[in-house]
Design an enzyme around this catalytic site. Sequence first.
Site, short mmCIF file in Angstrom:
data_model
loop_
_atom_site.label_atom_id
_atom_site.label_comp_id
_atom_site.label_asym_id
_atom_site.label_seq_id
_atom_site.Cartn_x
_atom_site.Cartn_y
_atom_site.Cartn_z
N GLU A 42 0.82 -1.22 0.00
CA GLU A 42 0.00 0.00 0.00
C GLU A 42 0.86 1.27 0.00
OE1 GLU A 42 -3.68 -0.51 2.36
OE2 GLU A 42 -3.19 1.46 3.19
N ASP A 43 1.95 1.26 0.71
CA ASP A 43 2.69 2.51 0.97
C ASP A 43 4.12 2.57 0.43
OD1 ASP A 43 0.43 3.38 2.34
OD2 ASP A 43 1.18 2.74 4.29
N1 LIG Z 1 -3.25 7.05 14.17
C1 LIG Z 1 -2.22 7.33 13.36
N2 LIG Z 1 -2.20 6.84 12.08
C2 LIG Z 1 -1.15 7.14 11.30
C3 LIG Z 1 -0.09 7.94 11.77
N3 LIG Z 1 0.82 8.05 10.78
C4 LIG Z 1 0.37 7.34 9.75
N4 LIG Z 1 -0.83 6.78 10.04
C5 LIG Z 1 -1.61 5.94 9.13
O1 LIG Z 1 -2.68 6.73 8.63
C6 LIG Z 1 -3.76 5.85 8.23
C7 LIG Z 1 -5.06 6.45 8.72
O2 LIG Z 1 -5.22 7.71 8.17
P1 LIG Z 1 -6.33 8.01 7.09
O3 LIG Z 1 -6.32 9.46 6.78
O4 LIG Z 1 -7.62 7.40 7.58
O5 LIG Z 1 -5.93 7.15 5.83
P2 LIG Z 1 -4.94 7.46 4.62
O6 LIG Z 1 -3.53 7.26 5.15
O7 LIG Z 1 -5.36 6.43 3.61
O8 LIG Z 1 -5.18 8.87 4.16
C8 LIG Z 1 -3.47 4.48 8.82
O9 LIG Z 1 -3.12 3.65 7.73
P3 LIG Z 1 -3.26 2.06 7.74
O10 LIG Z 1 -2.35 1.51 8.79
O11 LIG Z 1 -3.09 1.60 6.34
O12 LIG Z 1 -4.70 1.74 8.27
P4 LIG Z 1 -6.16 2.12 7.75
O13 LIG Z 1 -6.73 2.96 8.81
O14 LIG Z 1 -6.02 2.84 6.45
O15 LIG Z 1 -6.79 0.79 7.61
C9 LIG Z 1 -2.28 4.75 9.77
O16 LIG Z 1 -1.37 3.68 9.89
C10 LIG Z 1 -0.15 8.48 13.10
O17 LIG Z 1 0.73 9.18 13.56
N5 LIG Z 1 -1.23 8.13 13.85
#
Ligand SMILES: Nc1nc2c(ncn2[C@@H]2O[C@H](COP(=O)(O)OP(=O)(O)O)[C@@H](OP(=O)(O)OP(=O)(O)O)[C@H]2O)c(=O)[nH]1
Length: 179
Positions: free
Chosen positions: A65-66
């Site tokens: 994904e990233d």
């Molecule tokens: N809470 C938090 N999240 C952070 C931080 N830095 C990066 N993230 C990541 O951001 C995602 C959630 O933010 P969103 O705005 O909802 O999603 P986006 O990244 O697709 O824009 C998560 O991705 P993901 O792991 O792929 O999970 P998902 O929620 O997309 O399933 C999370 O891991 C942080 O400092 N705090």
Amino acid sequence: MNSDAVLLLETVNFAAEKHRNQRRKDPEATPYINHPIGVARIISHEGGVTNIEVLQAALLHDTVEDTDTSFAELEAKFGPIVARIVQEVTDDKSLSKQDRKRQQVEHAAHCSRQAKVVKLADKLYNLRDLNRCTPSGWTAERVQEYFVWASEVVKGLRGTNYALEERLEELFRQRGVQL
Ligand SMILES: Nc1nc2c(ncn2[C@@H]2O[C@H](COP(=O)(O)OP(=O)(O)O)[C@@H](OP(=O)(O)OP(=O)(O)O)[C@H]2O)c(=O)[nH]1
Ligand SMILES: [Mn+2]
């Protein structure tokens, strides 16, 4: 050293190299690799799951994904089971953000048990991270919306791992979000 330990080191090193230039969104810009390591640790330490493929998939869960990682690359290096679990938890980046968020809610219940464990731990880590500090640029409303959306995803993941689900339920309760 046993072969599972060797395999986990190989996996965490691969993830660290892939995420080497990424940072979390918190004000301290924590290295991104802290997140996949923490997700794998939640699965083993709190979820009591020691299945090697699930732990490897947790370490790798955000690489496609990233980063520039492909599923073919994961399959060649870590085998088809690990690659499939990562595929199940990977958002389709060609969709709009709104559609990606909706797809997670719709797909949750149809995932394999292994993928559900990774998804439960991913959400638990991210919700705890939101309680720890607010990502740069996020309003309190956006944080609350993430809790509400996460609860919709977790609804489809229930009946998978009691310990992880209990901890998630407590976080939703604290926010006044009904699971
Ligand atoms: N809470 C938090 N999240 C952070 C931080 N830095 C990066 N993230 C990541 O951001 C995602 C959630 O933010 P969103 O705005 O909802 O999603 P986006 O990244 O697709 O824009 C998560 O991705 P993901 O792991 O792929 O999970 P998902 O929620 O997309 O399933 C999370 O891991 C942080 O400092 N705090
Ligand atoms: Mn994640």
